[in-house]
Design an enzyme around this catalytic site. Structure first.
Site, short mmCIF file in Angstrom:
data_model
loop_
_atom_site.label_atom_id
_atom_site.label_comp_id
_atom_site.label_asym_id
_atom_site.label_seq_id
_atom_site.Cartn_x
_atom_site.Cartn_y
_atom_site.Cartn_z
N TYR A 99 0.85 -1.20 0.00
CA TYR A 99 0.00 0.00 0.00
C TYR A 99 0.89 1.24 0.00
CZ TYR A 99 -3.27 3.56 1.54
OH TYR A 99 -4.03 4.69 1.61
N GLU A 181 -3.61 7.28 -4.33
CA GLU A 181 -3.49 6.05 -3.55
C GLU A 181 -3.26 4.89 -4.49
OE1 GLU A 181 -6.16 4.61 0.02
OE2 GLU A 181 -7.04 4.01 -1.87
#
Ligand code: GDP
Ligand code: MN
Length: 355
Positions: A99, A181
């Site tokens: 992530y 993101e």
């Protein structure tokens, strides 16, 4: 403004960030055109995360499987959104998922990197302890890349990560982003790091200097401000002052407001539906607090618009409604018929959340 995955990935690619190779971007009319290579991944282009779990991402291995999958996929509604496009990409052979995101830290006044060693579909449920958070600037890039390589346990990828962060930072600044993101950042069997998914939010207020912005979602007027993509409480109010007071009241209770929204004088069914849709792009929102003072607008008309808008959107988070002013009593009766309580004060409505 939230971009769709394919729009976000085109921008990433312009900045030299590796994304999976695009095979096609299909509309409804194009679903009969099977690609010539397999395996590919079919990705429903709806403006929300968590598509994997909701059946919006499918890996297919041959033409038969493609034909069986594509039609139901393009018709499949995901949390109230039906895709206009299916993105077809060369499937990655994923070894590990990480992530990585860049956002604005308003307290520090910096762009902040947030990273976690485990990406993929579960990140939303993981809590903050293991997150690596660092203000990102070009001077610190080397040490941050080292920390990131340690976090991901990829000691031989420090330079690759440094290059990635440097491209991302440039992309973030030049596009007036509020959020980029990458989840997951995929490590492939061949040792490449590829942005397998991307969510990008651009700052609507910067639209005047970006004539190139042509995306599926329109630049909204400045009455809607995204405050926190992970916010749990959405707000709708009329008048900038009341809208600010509503956001403040939510924050004062230790809750996380997702947005600011001043719907002004026009609470029509269309405007309420549009507001609800906007809010549904925030995956963590559990409640929508509606705080309207009926001066020129009449509370019963607002109530009617809320009821009709809700009937169009079955997956709506719970509504906490406070209407006061002109025709508030009629509004109360109307809402009661639809099992929606009307709270006498904002505090009383918020009490519902804490209890
Ligand atoms: P999201 O659920 O909306 O965040 O959609 P993603 O694009 O992140 O996809 C969800 C998950 O599907 C990823 O975490 C991967 O595990 C898987 N996935 C996505 N693309 C590929 C691919 O090209 N190959 C493989 N094997 N899995 C993929
Ligand atoms: Mn994802």
């Amino acid at each position: 403004m939230n971009l769709l995955e394919h729009e976000a990935k085109s921008i990433l690619s312009d900045y030299g960030i590796a994304v999976p190779r695009r095979v096609a971007l299909l509309t409804r009319d194009g679903v009969n055109d099977a690609p010539e290579e397999f395996p590919v991944v079919l990705k429903s282009q709806v403006p929300i995360g968590g598509r994997g779990k909701l059946g919006g991402i499918k890996v297919v291995h041959d033409a038969t499987e493609f034909h069986q999958t594509i039609e139901p996929l393009i018709q499949r509604e995901i949390r109230g959104f039906t895709p206009r496009h299916i993105l077809v990409e060369q499937a990655l052979e994923i070894e590990a998922e990480y992530y990585l995101s860049l956002t604005i830290n308003r307290e520090l006044g910096t762009i902040e990197m947030i990273a976690h060693r485990q990406g993929g579909v579960e990140i939303e449920e993981q809590v903050s302890d293991d997150l690596l958070r660092r203000p990102l600037d070009t001077v610190q890039l080397q040490s941050i890349s080292q920390a990131l390589a340690d976090l991901y346990d990829l000691p031989d990828k420090v330079f690759l990560l440094e290059d990635l962060l440097s491209c991302l930072l440039r992309c973030f600044m030049q596009n007036d982003a509020a959020l980029i993101e990458i989840n997951p950042l995929a490590l492939t069997h061949h040792g490449e790091l590829i942005a397998a998914d991307c969510k990008m939010t651009l700052d609507d207020a910067a639209a005047f200097r970006h004539p190139e912005w042509q995306f599926e979602e329109q630049v909204s007027d400045n009455n809607f401000v995204s405050l926190n993509p992970r916010g749990t409480i959405a707000t709708i109010a009329n008048g900038a002052g009341l809208a600010m007071a509503t956001v403040d009241a939510v924050a004062r209770r230790g809750l996380v407001p997702a947005n600011f929204l001043d719907i002004g004088g026009g609470a029509t069914v269309e405007s309420i539906v549009a507001s609800f849709r906007r809010i549904m792009e925030f995956s963590e929102v559990k409640y929508i607090v509606i705080n309207i003072f009926g001066g020129i607008v009449q509370c019963d008309q607002v109530a009617q618009a809320i009821v009709e808008a809700r009937s169009q959107l079955p997956d709506l988070p719970q509504l906490l409604i406070r209407l006061s002013g002109t025709n508030a009593e009629q509004a109360r009766r109307l809402l009661a018929k639809h099992e929606l309580p009307l709270y006498d004060s904002l505090e009383a409505a918020l009490e519902e959340i804490s209890s």
